[in-house]
Design an enzyme around this catalytic site. Sequence first.
Site, PDB file in Angstrom:
ATOM      1  N   HIS A 151      16.712  22.221  37.031  1.00 16.32           N
ATOM      2  CA  HIS A 151      17.267  20.867  36.999  1.00 16.32           C
ATOM      3  C   HIS A 151      18.741  20.910  36.675  1.00 16.32           C
ATOM      4  O   HIS A 151      19.196  21.731  35.870  1.00 16.32           O
ATOM      5  CB  HIS A 151      16.562  20.016  35.942  1.00 16.32           C
ATOM      6  CG  HIS A 151      15.185  19.600  36.319  1.00 16.32           C
ATOM      7  ND1 HIS A 151      14.903  18.392  36.914  1.00 16.32           N
ATOM      8  CD2 HIS A 151      14.001  20.253  36.217  1.00 16.32           C
ATOM      9  CE1 HIS A 151      13.602  18.303  37.147  1.00 16.32           C
ATOM     10  NE2 HIS A 151      13.034  19.432  36.731  1.00 16.32           N
ATOM     11  N   GLU A 200      14.337  14.642  43.716  1.00 18.02           N
ATOM     12  CA  GLU A 200      13.466  15.807  43.535  1.00 18.02           C
ATOM     13  C   GLU A 200      13.554  16.713  44.752  1.00 18.02           C
ATOM     14  O   GLU A 200      13.382  16.253  45.880  1.00 18.02           O
ATOM     15  CB  GLU A 200      12.026  15.340  43.317  1.00 18.02           C
ATOM     16  CG  GLU A 200      11.118  16.401  42.777  1.00 18.02           C
ATOM     17  CD  GLU A 200       9.803  15.834  42.253  1.00 18.02           C
ATOM     18  OE1 GLU A 200       8.911  16.649  41.988  1.00 18.02           O
ATOM     19  OE2 GLU A 200       9.679  14.603  42.106  1.00 18.02           O
TER      20      GLU A 200
END
Length: 269
Positions: A151, A200
């Site tokens: 991330h 995502e």
Amino acid sequence: MRVDFTKMHGLGNDFVVLDARAKDLPQIDGSIARALADRRTGIGCDQLILLQPSSAADFRMRIFNQDGSEVEACGNASRAVALLHGAPADVETAGGTIRIEPAAGGASVDMGEPRFEWDAIPLAYGMDTAAMPVGWDGLDHPGAVNVGNPHVVFFVEDCGAVALDVLGPEIENDPLFPERVNVNVATIENRGHIRLRVWERGAGLTQACGTGACATAVHAMRRGLVEREVTVTLPGGDLTIAWAEDNRIRMTGPATEAYRGSFEWDDFA
């Protein structure tokens, strides 16, 4: 061959779950994952979840994104699987073993320990992951965290104003991230509350991302911006993220079973 499935979601992040723990299924690959995930011609979902036996834990969870890529972790899916399993369990994932515990209306998940080293994210070359000297069209100096998957986190004045549908795919596929990356834009409301939107990898804009909430909360805690337990508000709803003194992250939030059905394998293989 007729195959049963369970359709589930965590804060609107939805899954098709196939349970192969007691009944063998044919080989799952990216093409059948894409076919089942297609919202026009398949069942439709953000991720396909496959449960299998495990020699290292109570069972194994594999996660396929909408584009057919297999990924290491999914926090929302972990809560959904906890609800489906109905009892505490250790679950093997490609990102490590996690602990799931069903709770009223959802589940609590021990997501393990975050990684901050540049080569654990991974990045293409070494740099400070707490304040990376990089930027993309107004988004700059992010943090990077691996919470089972990679991330990158940006703190902004208003996460709702960021053109994440444009910048998300650009950042996801930047050569800096050899395994691509999940893109989080967050606004610190106060020391106990973060607002968050997530692009995502392999799925696009999502209503909720459990690992994104964990990564964002931990990065904010690392920077001293929030307390060690916070509420993270995503478009689909709220998650509670706590980073304990033992360095492990606990995520708590809702999960829902939508419906059950079956399909003919040869229609999608």
